[in-house]
Design a protein around this motif. Structure first.
Motif, PDB file in Angstrom:
ATOM      1  N   ASN A  83       0.826  -1.213   0.000  1.00 55.89           N
ATOM      2  CA  ASN A  83       0.000   0.000   0.000  1.00 55.89           C
ATOM      3  C   ASN A  83       0.858   1.260   0.000  1.00 55.89           C
ATOM      4  N   ALA A  84       0.685   2.068  -1.044  1.00 54.63           N
ATOM      5  CA  ALA A  84       1.372   3.360  -1.125  1.00 54.63           C
ATOM      6  C   ALA A  84       0.384   4.463  -0.762  1.00 54.63           C
ATOM      7  N   TYR A  85       0.837   5.408   0.050  1.00 56.03           N
ATOM      8  CA  TYR A  85       0.015   6.563   0.409  1.00 56.03           C
ATOM      9  C   TYR A  85       0.694   7.819  -0.130  1.00 56.03           C
ATOM     10  N   VAL A  86      -0.094   8.671  -0.802  1.00 55.74           N
ATOM     11  CA  VAL A  86       0.474   9.871  -1.439  1.00 55.74           C
ATOM     12  C   VAL A  86      -0.241  11.125  -0.933  1.00 55.74           C
ATOM     13  N   PHE A  87       0.531  12.223  -0.845  1.00 58.52           N
ATOM     14  CA  PHE A  87       0.058  13.443  -0.194  1.00 58.52           C
ATOM     15  C   PHE A  87       0.213  14.647  -1.132  1.00 58.52           C
ATOM     16  N   PRO A  88      -0.893  15.404  -1.346  1.00 57.62           N
ATOM     17  CA  PRO A  88      -0.871  16.480  -2.339  1.00 57.62           C
ATOM     18  C   PRO A  88      -0.097  17.731  -1.907  1.00 57.62           C
ATOM     19  N   GLY A  89       0.195  18.568  -2.907  1.00 59.18           N
ATOM     20  CA  GLY A  89       0.899  19.826  -2.673  1.00 59.18           C
ATOM     21  C   GLY A  89       0.010  21.026  -2.953  1.00 59.18           C
ATOM     22  N   GLN A  90       0.660  22.162  -3.120  1.00 59.55           N
ATOM     23  CA  GLN A  90      -0.045  23.435  -3.300  1.00 59.55           C
ATOM     24  C   GLN A  90      -1.005  23.386  -4.486  1.00 59.55           C
ATOM     25  N   GLY A  91      -2.157  24.026  -4.325  1.00 59.14           N
ATOM     26  CA  GLY A  91      -3.159  24.041  -5.386  1.00 59.14           C
ATOM     27  C   GLY A  91      -4.354  23.155  -5.061  1.00 59.14           C
ATOM     28  N   ASN A 119      10.980  13.477  -3.905  1.00 61.29           N
ATOM     29  CA  ASN A 119      10.890  14.177  -5.190  1.00 61.29           C
ATOM     30  C   ASN A 119      12.233  14.283  -5.904  1.00 61.29           C
ATOM     31  N   VAL A 120      13.299  14.435  -5.120  1.00 61.17           N
ATOM     32  CA  VAL A 120      14.625  14.692  -5.697  1.00 61.17           C
ATOM     33  C   VAL A 120      15.272  13.411  -6.214  1.00 61.17           C
ATOM     34  N   THR A 121      15.155  12.314  -5.422  1.00 61.92           N
ATOM     35  CA  THR A 121      15.858  11.081  -5.798  1.00 61.92           C
ATOM     36  C   THR A 121      14.962  10.079  -6.525  1.00 61.92           C
ATOM     37  N   THR A 122      13.648  10.123  -6.248  1.00 64.00           N
ATOM     38  CA  THR A 122      12.615   9.233  -6.823  1.00 64.00           C
ATOM     39  C   THR A 122      12.707   7.793  -6.318  1.00 64.00           C
ATOM     40  N   THR A 123      13.633   7.535  -5.403  1.00 62.57           N
ATOM     41  CA  THR A 123      13.823   6.164  -4.916  1.00 62.57           C
ATOM     42  C   THR A 123      13.502   6.082  -3.420  1.00 62.57           C
ATOM     43  N   ALA A 124      13.384   4.851  -2.910  1.00 64.59           N
ATOM     44  CA  ALA A 124      13.048   4.631  -1.499  1.00 64.59           C
ATOM     45  C   ALA A 124      14.170   5.123  -0.594  1.00 64.59           C
ATOM     46  N   VAL A 125      13.806   5.975   0.382  1.00 59.90           N
ATOM     47  CA  VAL A 125      14.799   6.501   1.323  1.00 59.90           C
ATOM     48  C   VAL A 125      14.315   6.238   2.750  1.00 59.90           C
ATOM     49  N   THR A 126      15.220   5.738   3.602  1.00 57.74           N
ATOM     50  CA  THR A 126      14.878   5.507   5.015  1.00 57.74           C
ATOM     51  C   THR A 126      15.901   6.140   5.961  1.00 57.74           C
ATOM     52  N   ASN A 127      17.026   6.578   5.431  1.00 61.66           N
ATOM     53  CA  ASN A 127      18.069   7.176   6.267  1.00 61.66           C
ATOM     54  C   ASN A 127      17.702   8.630   6.603  1.00 61.66           C
ATOM     55  N   PRO A 128      17.531   8.963   7.901  1.00 62.20           N
ATOM     56  CA  PRO A 128      17.080  10.305   8.270  1.00 62.20           C
ATOM     57  C   PRO A 128      17.958  11.434   7.733  1.00 62.20           C
ATOM     58  N   GLU A 129      19.284  11.221   7.722  1.00 58.79           N
ATOM     59  CA  GLU A 129      20.185  12.276   7.231  1.00 58.79           C
ATOM     60  C   GLU A 129      20.006  12.495   5.723  1.00 58.79           C
ATOM     61  N   GLU A 130      19.793  11.405   5.018  1.00 59.61           N
ATOM     62  CA  GLU A 130      19.568  11.497   3.561  1.00 59.61           C
ATOM     63  C   GLU A 130      18.222  12.189   3.283  1.00 59.61           C
ATOM     64  N   GLN A 180       8.590   9.716 -12.179  1.00 58.19           N
ATOM     65  CA  GLN A 180       9.636   8.728 -11.898  1.00 58.19           C
ATOM     66  C   GLN A 180       9.433   8.093 -10.510  1.00 58.19           C
ATOM     67  N   SER A 181       8.962   8.885  -9.539  1.00 58.49           N
ATOM     68  CA  SER A 181       8.721   8.356  -8.182  1.00 58.49           C
ATOM     69  C   SER A 181       7.633   7.291  -8.208  1.00 58.49           C
ATOM     70  N   VAL A 182       6.526   7.589  -8.887  1.00 57.71           N
ATOM     71  CA  VAL A 182       5.408   6.634  -8.968  1.00 57.71           C
ATOM     72  C   VAL A 182       5.852   5.370  -9.704  1.00 57.71           C
ATOM     73  N   GLN A 183       6.599   5.547 -10.789  1.00 55.37           N
ATOM     74  CA  GLN A 183       7.095   4.379 -11.541  1.00 55.37           C
ATOM     75  C   GLN A 183       7.970   3.495 -10.647  1.00 55.37           C
ATOM     76  N   ASN A 184       8.804   4.115  -9.815  1.00 54.88           N
ATOM     77  CA  ASN A 184       9.673   3.345  -8.924  1.00 54.88           C
ATOM     78  C   ASN A 184       8.886   2.656  -7.808  1.00 54.88           C
ATOM     79  N   MET A 185       7.831   3.307  -7.319  1.00 54.49           N
ATOM     80  CA  MET A 185       6.988   2.694  -6.289  1.00 54.49           C
ATOM     81  C   MET A 185       6.302   1.441  -6.850  1.00 54.49           C
ATOM     82  N   ILE A 186       5.823   1.553  -8.083  1.00 56.61           N
ATOM     83  CA  ILE A 186       5.168   0.403  -8.735  1.00 56.61           C
ATOM     84  C   ILE A 186       6.190  -0.723  -8.946  1.00 56.61           C
ATOM     85  N   LYS A 187       7.373  -0.333  -9.418  1.00 57.85           N
ATOM     86  CA  LYS A 187       8.441  -1.321  -9.657  1.00 57.85           C
ATOM     87  C   LYS A 187       8.818  -2.047  -8.358  1.00 57.85           C
ATOM     88  N   ASP A 188       8.744  -1.311  -7.222  1.00 61.05           N
ATOM     89  CA  ASP A 188       9.106  -1.888  -5.922  1.00 61.05           C
ATOM     90  C   ASP A 188       7.936  -2.591  -5.228  1.00 61.05           C
TER      91      ASP A 188
END
Length: 293
Positions: free
Chosen positions: A2-10, A225-236, A253-261
């Protein structure tokens, strides 16, 4: 998964969050706390304000953040993300949802982000434009070919990009895109050139606040948004969310990677349903839903 996505401005609208406030003690408590943290009654503007009042930068970003995060809290045990992502501002909502940031810390950062972006917008006239019907590569080529500062800012879905930069450069780039066969190249009613080098003053200002904030280890990965890949490291995560202000939002690219994963369903949490529509345009077979309390 299950992926959860959150909207931005607008995504803001008059009356947003009122149903949550009226029907949930958790929501009421968090909205009241938000009024105290921000130092003004944002709830009054969210619940009763006009479109113009909601468009004020100091209101828009915290309002969308509050609607999204409080809805995720109200869902309780039904909120079970295996991965999260947020579009621009929505990344802060996602970071509260997956436990990286505390609600209070994130709200203060969102408020500072809004003010810093507003200041950067006032330093130089700038804007954004939506380009429809061209390949990403052609839009990027057009930005490079245009005199002045203009960059690809939002990769929303195939054939829908937003460019960002100086007003005159955006006008020139739009003409170039139309000549190359764009279905539309339309200047947007925004306050400035978000996700472009013109946001550098805001990035510097926000970086200090982010560095001073505690980022915990998340309970599930965020696709940033910047890397488009799964990140879990707080500093990253910190580094990427600072870079986000001047870097493009790579949503496609982020959505494509989420589907791929392994993402099998996408649930949009917050006002509107823009992201669900974009997910469908990125992959028609993806399952989408809108979170309800």
């Amino acid at each position: 998964m299950n992926a959860y996505v959150f909207p931005g401005q607008g995504a803001q609208f008059s009356g947003m969050g009122l149903d949550l406030y009226d029907n949930s003690e958790i929501a009421k408590e968090l909205f009241d706390k938000a009024n105290d943290i921000l130092g003004f009654e944002i709830t009054k503007i969210m619940f009763e304000g006009t479109a113009d009042e909601l468009k004020q930068t100091k209101v828009t970003q915290p309002a969308i953040f509050l609607h999204s995060v409080i809805l995720s809290k109200v869902l309780g045990d039904r909120f079970k993300p295996d991965m999260v992502a947020g579009h621009s501002l929505g990344e802060f909502s996602a970071l509260v949802a997956n436990g990286t940031l505390q609600f209070e810390d994130a709200l203060q950062l969102v408020s500072k982000r809004a003010m810093a972006m507003q200041k950067a917008c006032e330093l130089q006239p700038s804007t954004m434009a939506a380009v429809l019907g061209l390949e990403d590569q052609v839009v990027e080529e057009g930005c490079e070919a245009t005199e002045g500062i203009v960059v690809a800012a939002n990769y929303n879905c195939p054939g829908q990009l937003v460019i960002s930069g100086e007003v005159e450069a955006i006008d020139r780039a739009c003409e170039w895109m139309k000549e190359k066969g764009a279905r539309r190249a339309l200047v947007l009613p925004v306050g400035g050139a978000f996700h472009s080098p013109l946001m550098e003053p805001a990035r510097e200002e926000l970086a200090a606040a982010i560095e001073a904030t505690n980022f915990a280890k998340p309970m599930c990965p965020i696709y940033q948004n910047v890397t488009t890949t799964a990140v879990t490291n707080p500093e990253e995560i910190k580094k990427n969310i600072i870079a986000q202000l001047t870097a493009p939002v790579k949503w496609t690219q982020s959505v494509q990677n989420m589907i791929k994963d392994g993402a099998s369903s996408f649930t949009e949490v917050g006002p509107g349903k823009v992201l669900s529509g974009l997910v469908k345009k990125i992959d028609r077979s993806a399952e989408t839903a809108i979170a309800q309390m």
